[in-house]
Scaffold this active site. Sequence first.
Site, PDB file in Angstrom:
ATOM      1  CG  HIS A 199      -2.102  -0.987   0.854  1.00 26.23           C
ATOM      2  ND1 HIS A 199      -2.094  -2.286   1.275  1.00 26.23           N
ATOM      3  CD2 HIS A 199      -3.211  -0.846   0.074  1.00 26.23           C
ATOM      4  CE1 HIS A 199      -3.169  -2.893   0.812  1.00 26.23           C
ATOM      5  NE2 HIS A 199      -3.861  -2.052   0.089  1.00 26.23           N
ATOM      6  NE  ARG A 306      -6.356   0.590  -2.302  1.00 28.62           N
ATOM      7  CZ  ARG A 306      -5.874   0.691  -3.548  1.00 28.62           C
ATOM      8  NH1 ARG A 306      -5.812   1.870  -4.144  1.00 28.62           N
ATOM      9  NH2 ARG A 306      -5.462  -0.385  -4.193  1.00 28.62           N
ATOM     10  NE  ARG A 342     -11.135  -1.514  -0.480  1.00 31.80           N
ATOM     11  CZ  ARG A 342      -9.871  -1.755  -0.803  1.00 31.80           C
ATOM     12  NH1 ARG A 342      -9.590  -2.636  -1.742  1.00 31.80           N
ATOM     13  NH2 ARG A 342      -8.885  -1.132  -0.203  1.00 31.80           N
ATOM     14  CD  GLU A 441      -9.602  -7.729  -2.210  1.00 40.49           C
ATOM     15  OE1 GLU A 441      -8.607  -7.104  -2.578  1.00 40.49           O
ATOM     16  OE2 GLU A 441     -10.401  -7.284  -1.364  1.00 40.49           O
ATOM     17  CG  ASN A 464      -3.097  -4.465  -6.043  1.00 34.90           C
ATOM     18  OD1 ASN A 464      -2.699  -4.549  -7.183  1.00 34.90           O
ATOM     19  ND2 ASN A 464      -3.606  -3.351  -5.550  1.00 34.90           N
ATOM     20  CG  ASP A 465      -5.183  -8.197  -1.318  1.00 39.72           C
ATOM     21  OD1 ASP A 465      -4.122  -8.444  -0.728  1.00 39.72           O
ATOM     22  OD2 ASP A 465      -5.892  -7.213  -1.052  1.00 39.72           O
ATOM     23  NE  ARG A 475      -1.015  -5.641  -1.699  1.00 40.89           N
ATOM     24  CZ  ARG A 475      -2.225  -5.103  -1.774  1.00 40.89           C
ATOM     25  NH1 ARG A 475      -3.306  -5.832  -1.511  1.00 40.89           N
ATOM     26  NH2 ARG A 475      -2.398  -3.857  -2.127  1.00 40.89           N
ATOM     27  CB  CYS A 512     -10.142  -1.584  -8.696  1.00 36.52           C
ATOM     28  SG  CYS A 512     -10.459  -2.780  -7.402  1.00 36.52           S
TER      29      CYS A 512
HETATM   30  C1  PEP Z   1      -6.400  -5.209  -4.659  1.00 34.06           C
HETATM   31  O1  PEP Z   1      -6.168  -6.041  -3.786  1.00 34.06           O
HETATM   32  O2  PEP Z   1      -6.091  -5.353  -5.853  1.00 34.06           O
HETATM   33  C2  PEP Z   1      -7.053  -3.945  -4.311  1.00 34.06           C
HETATM   34  C3  PEP Z   1      -7.431  -3.090  -5.224  1.00 34.06           C
HETATM   35  O3  PEP Z   1      -7.215  -3.659  -2.987  1.00 34.06           O
HETATM   36  P1  PEP Z   1      -6.017  -3.154  -2.052  1.00 34.06           P
HETATM   37  O4  PEP Z   1      -4.836  -2.860  -2.920  1.00 34.06           O
HETATM   38  O5  PEP Z   1      -6.490  -1.954  -1.343  1.00 34.06           O
HETATM   39  O6  PEP Z   1      -5.797  -4.331  -1.157  1.00 34.06           O
HETATM   40 MG    MG Z   2      -7.115  -5.834  -1.863  1.00 31.92          MG
END
Ligand code: PEP
Ligand code: MG
Length: 582
Positions: A199, A306, A342, A441, A464-465, A475, A512
Site C-alpha cells: 500500500h 479506499r 469500498r 481478490e 493486488n491481493d 505483496r 481495480c
Molecule cells: C487489490 O487487492 O487489488 C485492491 C485493489 O485492494 P487493495 O490494494 O487496497 O488491497
Molecule cells: Mg485488496
Amino acid sequence: MSSFSIHGVGVSSGIAIGRAHLVSNALLEVVHYQLTPQLINEEIQRFTDAIKTVKHDLEVIREQLPKNAPAELDAFISTHLAMLNDKSLSEAPKEIIRNEQCNAEWAIKQQMDDIVEQFDAIEDAYLRERKHDVVQVVERIIKVLLGHPSQSPNQTKDKQQQESATILVAHDISPADAIQFKQHQFAAFITDVGGITSHTAILARSLNIPSIVALQRARDLINDGEIIIVDGSVGVVIVNPSKEVLAEYELKQDQWQLEQQKLQRIKSTKAVTIDGTGIELHANIEVPEDVISVKASGATGIGLYRTEFLFMNRREMPDEEEQFTAYKHVAEAMQGMPVTIRTLDLGADKQMNPDSVSNCANPALGLRAVRFCLSEPHIFHTQFRALLRASHYGHIKILIPMLSSLTELRQSKILLERAKESLRKEGAPFDEGISIGGMIEVPAAAINADAFAKELDFLSIGTNDLIQYTLAIDRTDDAVAHLYNPLHPAVLKLIQMTIHAAEKYNIGLSICGEMAGDIKLTRLLIGMGMRQLSMHPSNILSVKQQILHSQMTRLNKQVKKLLHLSDIEKIELQVMHLHTEF
Ligand code: PEP
Ligand code: MG
C-alpha cells in the site's frame, strides 16, 4: 564525493532530482556510550535542551493545525506535551545519566523501555495502547538529541519549494505515514524494503511522484543532504551524480514532463478502440481531496475509494457524521458519475496507526477487511449508514472487500439492510436502488465467481491481493517481489473465470488492482474482455492512449491464443507482442 547507483524496484514512474532527507526510525539508531564524570552535567543540559525543543516543536505544530483538523489532533498533541512535563520522562532520565554515566539517548531509551513494560502489564486494552504515545514522544526527543532536523513544520515561505527538492529516504514507510505525504509536495521517496503492490507503493503512485522500493541499503549508503536522482521508471537511484549525468537526467526529466503534457490532449477524448469498443476508465482514490486529480485526469468515475485511510493515524474511529461528510463530498464532486466506495479494508499492512503491530502471525490471512467488519458489526453499521446517507447526493455504489464465502456476503447484506431500515425509520433519504458489489481478490471468490455474480450487482477484481493469495507471495515482501507476477497463468485463469461469471449474469465488472494502470497490460486486459479499468488518476491518460491505438478484433484473437499457454515466459513474450505488433 564519489558517485554510485543503487538498484531497486521502481513503483512509480518519473524522474526526480533533489537532496536526500533521511527519514529515521530514531529508536534504531540509539547507541550506548559511557561518559567521563566531567561531561555528566553537560549531558544533562543537552537532555534538558532537547525536551525544550520538542515542547516548542509540538506547540508550533498545534498552533499551525488547519481549522478543519479533527479535534482529536489537538488533544493528541496536548497528551504528548503533558507527557513531556511528566517527571518520568523529563526528570528520571537525568538520574539515569548521572547514575550510569551514560549518554542521554540511552538514558531516555532505558526509561521508555521501563514505562512501556509497565503499560504492557495493564489489562485495559485502551490504556495499554497508550504506550505508543510514550514511544512517539521519546522518538521525538531522540531525534533532536541525534541532531535530526527539527520536527516542527518549516515556517519559511518557500516551504513548498524546499519540499519539492526533497527526496525522502527511509528504511520503510507505513501506509499510515505515507498518506500524510498527501499534504506535502516531496519530489520522490525511496525505501529499503517493500513490494510493488504494497500500500505504500500504491500511495506513491497516487501521489504521482517517482518512487523506488526494495533498495536494500539506501538508508545506510545515502547521507542527509546528498544530491540524488531517482528514476522511478527503471528503479535506479544515482547518488552524487557527476555534472554530465545530472545534465542528462535534467533533459530526461524535461522530456518526461513534455510527454505528460502531450497526453493532456486526449483528456476529453472517449476511450474507444480503433474498431469502436468503449472502455470505461475510472480512478482509484484514498482521500476525498483526491477528487481534484480525478477530475483533472478525465476519469469517468471512481472505481475504488479506499475508505480505510480515513481511519488511519488516529485513536478513535471516525463517527457516522465524519464519514458521511467525506463520502458526500466525493459523491457531489463527481456530479452524477459513479463513485464506488469500498467498505473498510483495515488489517494486514493497513493498520490504523503506524505503531499498531498486529499480534497475529499472518496478518494478511487474519481478521482483515470484511472479516474485521463482520466481527465489529457496529463499525460496519456506522459505515453503511454513512454511505447510504451520502448516496442521496450522487451516484454511490458500495463495494465489499476480501469476500471469500457467500456467508460473508449474505451477512454483509443483512447488515446493509438493517442500516437501510434504520434510515427509513428516521425518514432519512438515501438511494433505495444502491448497487452492491464484491471484490474478487481471494482465489476462492474467483473460483466461485458465478455464485457471487448471482447475488451481486457488480464485481471488481482486486489483482493486488488476488496475485498475493494465488501465488502465496506477500505483496509487501521485497525478498519475494521477483516472484510476484501478474502474468502467471493461474492468475490469468482466475481473472478469466471472473469475466465469464460477470458476463453470464450480465452484471458490471471492473478491475481495480495495480494491473489496471499498467500500460504493458492494457491490451491483454481489454482483449480478455475487461470493459472497465480503475487506476490512479495519473495513469488514466497513458492507458487511454493504448486503448485509442488498439484494435479489439485482433486483440481478441491473439489473447485467446495466449490464454492457452502455461509457460510464464511465453505469456510474457506474447503480451509484449500485443503492444509491439500493431
Ligand atoms: C487489490 O487487492 O487489488 C485492491 C485493489 O485492494 P487493495 O490494494 O487496497 O488491497
Ligand atoms: Mg485488496
